[in-house]
Design an enzyme around this catalytic site. Structure first.
Site, PDB file in Angstrom:
ATOM      1  N   TYR A 135       0.853  -1.195   0.000  1.00  0.00           N
ATOM      2  CA  TYR A 135       0.000   0.000   0.000  1.00  0.00           C
ATOM      3  C   TYR A 135       0.885   1.240   0.000  1.00  0.00           C
ATOM      4  O   TYR A 135       1.580   1.521   0.968  1.00  0.00           O
ATOM      5  CB  TYR A 135      -0.909  -0.043   1.233  1.00  0.00           C
ATOM      6  CG  TYR A 135      -1.990   1.037   1.302  1.00  0.00           C
ATOM      7  CD1 TYR A 135      -2.110   2.032   0.336  1.00  0.00           C
ATOM      8  CD2 TYR A 135      -2.900   1.044   2.353  1.00  0.00           C
ATOM      9  CE1 TYR A 135      -3.101   2.995   0.413  1.00  0.00           C
ATOM     10  CE2 TYR A 135      -3.892   2.012   2.449  1.00  0.00           C
ATOM     11  CZ  TYR A 135      -3.986   2.992   1.480  1.00  0.00           C
ATOM     12  OH  TYR A 135      -4.964   3.950   1.572  1.00  0.00           O
ATOM     13  N   LYS A 163      -1.327  -1.134  -4.169  1.00  0.00           N
ATOM     14  CA  LYS A 163      -2.423  -0.152  -4.200  1.00  0.00           C
ATOM     15  C   LYS A 163      -1.734   1.192  -4.178  1.00  0.00           C
ATOM     16  O   LYS A 163      -0.995   1.504  -3.239  1.00  0.00           O
ATOM     17  CB  LYS A 163      -3.308  -0.331  -2.977  1.00  0.00           C
ATOM     18  CG  LYS A 163      -4.178   0.865  -2.623  1.00  0.00           C
ATOM     19  CD  LYS A 163      -5.229   0.437  -1.635  1.00  0.00           C
ATOM     20  CE  LYS A 163      -5.782   1.572  -0.792  1.00  0.00           C
ATOM     21  NZ  LYS A 163      -6.319   2.691  -1.575  1.00  0.00           N
ATOM     22  N   GLY A 188      -5.747   4.250  -6.296  1.00  0.00           N
ATOM     23  CA  GLY A 188      -6.152   4.815  -5.003  1.00  0.00           C
ATOM     24  C   GLY A 188      -7.018   6.056  -5.088  1.00  0.00           C
ATOM     25  O   GLY A 188      -8.069   6.120  -4.451  1.00  0.00           O
ATOM     26  N   ASP A 190      -9.846   8.133  -5.978  1.00  0.00           N
ATOM     27  CA  ASP A 190     -11.140   7.829  -6.596  1.00  0.00           C
ATOM     28  C   ASP A 190     -11.493   8.821  -7.704  1.00  0.00           C
ATOM     29  O   ASP A 190     -12.192   8.483  -8.653  1.00  0.00           O
ATOM     30  CB  ASP A 190     -12.249   7.864  -5.522  1.00  0.00           C
ATOM     31  CG  ASP A 190     -11.916   6.976  -4.335  1.00  0.00           C
ATOM     32  OD1 ASP A 190     -10.901   6.254  -4.396  1.00  0.00           O
ATOM     33  OD2 ASP A 190     -12.670   7.004  -3.349  1.00  0.00           O
ATOM     34  N   GLY A 207     -12.026   4.975  -0.865  1.00  0.00           N
ATOM     35  CA  GLY A 207     -12.767   5.357   0.321  1.00  0.00           C
ATOM     36  C   GLY A 207     -14.109   6.007   0.040  1.00  0.00           C
ATOM     37  O   GLY A 207     -14.936   6.119   0.941  1.00  0.00           O
TER      38      GLY A 207
HETATM   39  C1  HMN Z   1      -8.289   3.155   2.196  1.00  0.00           C
HETATM   40  O1  HMN Z   1      -7.162   2.738   2.438  1.00  0.00           O
HETATM   41  O2  HMN Z   1      -9.210   2.932   2.943  1.00  0.00           O
HETATM   42  C2  HMN Z   1      -8.606   3.989   0.977  1.00  0.00           C
HETATM   43  O3  HMN Z   1      -8.784   3.176  -0.116  1.00  0.00           O
HETATM   44  C3  HMN Z   1      -7.639   5.087   0.688  1.00  0.00           C
HETATM   45  C4  HMN Z   1      -7.967   5.784  -0.609  1.00  0.00           C
HETATM   46  O4  HMN Z   1      -6.920   5.698  -1.515  1.00  0.00           O
HETATM   47  C5  HMN Z   1      -8.347   7.219  -0.344  1.00  0.00           C
HETATM   48  N1  HMN Z   1      -7.202   8.051  -0.160  1.00  0.00           N
HETATM   49  C6  HMN Z   1      -7.035   8.798   0.937  1.00  0.00           C
HETATM   50  O5  HMN Z   1      -7.814   8.800   1.853  1.00  0.00           O
HETATM   51  C7  HMN Z   1      -5.823   9.671   0.972  1.00  0.00           C
HETATM   52  C8  HMN Z   1      -9.190   7.712  -1.479  1.00  0.00           C
HETATM   53  O6  HMN Z   1     -10.271   6.847  -1.638  1.00  0.00           O
HETATM   54  C9  HMN Z   1      -9.694   9.119  -1.187  1.00  0.00           C
HETATM   55  O7  HMN Z   1     -10.419   9.097   0.003  1.00  0.00           O
HETATM   56  C10 HMN Z   1     -10.571   9.645  -2.305  1.00  0.00           C
HETATM   57  O8  HMN Z   1      -9.869   9.594  -3.498  1.00  0.00           O
HETATM   58  C11 HMN Z   1     -11.077  11.065  -2.007  1.00  0.00           C
HETATM   59  O9  HMN Z   1     -10.043  11.999  -2.116  1.00  0.00           O
END
Ligand code: HMN
Length: 294
Positions: A135, A163, A188, A190, A207
Site C-alpha cells: 500500500y 495499491k 487509489g 477515486d 474510500g
Molecule cells: C483506504 O485505504 O481505505 C482507501 O482506499 C484510501 C484511498 O486511496 C483514499 N485516499 C485517501 O484517503 C488519501 C481515497 O479513496 C480518497 O479518500 C478519495 O480519493 C477522495 O479523495
C-alpha cells in the site's frame, strides 16, 4: 488474480453510540455492498480507521466481516500498524480467519529508510502464505516507494500487487511496468479512477466507493465495454460528489452521515476525525438527493 480486479470498496469503521466497534453494523454494511454487486472489500485501511483502533479491535472488525461475507466476497485485510510486531500479529490473524490477502502501509511517524520499510513489509510477507498487496500512500505515511524497491518486492512470490494512492498516473504506469503484466496495480485516488484504469490499473480500492458503489460499478462497466464517453460522464458525476464530500470537517464524517440517510447507521468517525456538524446536515441531505437521482 481476477478476484482482486475491479471495484473494491474500502470498508468504513463502524461504531456504536459509545464509539465502540459495532460488529452488527459491520455485518449490515458488508451485506449491503455484497447486495450492491461489489466483489471485494478492503478492511482496516485509511477508510477503515485501522490506525485509530487497537489490535484487538482490528481483529474483531475483520472477524465480523469474514463471518458475514467471507465466503462470498474477496476480503483484503489491511494489517499495517506502526510496529512490525503488531503488523505481523495482524497478518497472522488475517490468515487464521481466512482473508484472501493482506496489505500494509509502511510504518508511520518515524522517518524510515527504504531498508527499514523493506524489512517491515518482508516480516509481514514472510509471516503468512497469503498474497500481499503493498500500500503506497506517501501523502499520509511520508514514505515514498521507489520503482526500484517495488520491482525488488514484486519479484517475491507472495507479493501480487500494489495499491497506489499517490496522485500520479505516471507513477502508476511505472509501477505496472516494473511489476510486469501479472502484477496487480490498484488505483487509489477515486477522482482519477478512469485515468488510473487507462494507464494500466486493474481496478481500484477507494474510500468514497462506499457511499456510491453503484456509480463506480457503472464506471467500471463502461471502461470494460470501451465506452469512454459514458465513462467520462460517470467519473464527472462521481467527482461532483467527491468534491462536496471533501468540504466536510472530515471526509469519513461526511460519508457516514450520507450512509445514515441510506438507512445504514455506522456511527461517527473516531476522533480526531471529526463528525459532521448540525450545520452540515443540509448539505448531506442535498448530496443524498443527488445520489438517489442517479
Ligand atoms: C483506504 O485505504 O481505505 C482507501 O482506499 C484510501 C484511498 O486511496 C483514499 N485516499 C485517501 O484517503 C488519501 C481515497 O479513496 C480518497 O479518500 C478519495 O480519493 C477522495 O479523495
Amino acid at each position: 488474480l481476477n478476484k482482486f480486479k475491479g471495484v473494491i470498496v474500502a470498508f468504513y469503521g463502524c461504531y456504536d453510540g459509545n464509539g465502540d466497534i459495532d460488529p452488527q453494523a459491520m455485518r449490515d454494511l458488508a451485506r449491503y455492498y455484497k447486495e450492491a454487486g461489489v466483489k471485494g472489500l478492503y478492511v482496516g485501511g485509511s477508510s477503515g480507521e485501522g490506525m485509530l483502533q487497537s489490535t484487538a479491535e482490528r481483529k474483531l472488525v475483520l472477524e465480523a466481516v469474514m463471518e458475514e461475507v467471507g465466503s462470498e466476497m474477496t476480503i483484503i485485510a489491511h494489517v499495517g500498524a506502526p510496529s512490525t510486531r503488531e503488523s505481523v500479529e495482524l497478518a497472522k490473524h488475517a490468515e487464521a480467519v481466512k482473508a484472501d490477502a493482506v496489505s500494509a502501509v509502511p510504518s508511520i511517524y518515524y522517518r524510515l529508510s527504504p531498508d527499514s520499510v523493506e524489512h517491515h513489509w518482508r516480516a509481514m510477507i514472510d509471516s503468512t502464505a497469503l498474497p500481499f498487496i503493498i500500500y503506497h500512500i506517501p501523502q499520509l505515511t511520508g514514505f515514498h516507494l521507489s520503482t526500484g524497491l517495488l520491482k525488488k518486492l514484486s519479484a517475491l512470490d507472495n507479493v501480487i500487487g500494489v495499491k497506489i494512492s499517490s496522485e500520479s498516473t505516471y507513477e502508476l504506469q511505472q509501477f505496472k511496468a516494473a511489476g510486469g503484466p501479472d502484477f496487480l496495480v490498484l488505483n487509489g485516488p477515486d477522482e482519477q479512477y478512469l485515468a488510473g484504469r487507462s494507464m494500466g490499473a486493474d481496478g481500484g480500492i477507494g474510500g468514497t466507493y462506499g457511499v456510491m458503489p453503484e456509480l463506480f460499478l457503472k464506471l467500471e462497466q463502461c471502461i470494460q465495454t470501451g465506452d469512454l464517453e459514458s465513462a467520462r460522464e460517470w467519473q464527472g458525476k462521481i467527482n461532483e460528489v467527491i468534491s462536496e464530500l471533501l468540504q466536510f470537517p472530515s471526509l469519513y464524517g461526511g460519508c457516514k452521515a450520507l450512509l445514515k440517510l441510506r438507512g445504514l447507521d455506522i456511527g461517527e468517525p473516531r476522533l480526531p476525525l471529526l463528525p459532521v456538524t448540525d450545520r452540515d446536515q443540509e448539505a448531506v441531505a442535498r448530496l443524498h438527493d443527488k445520489l438517489t437521482e442517479y
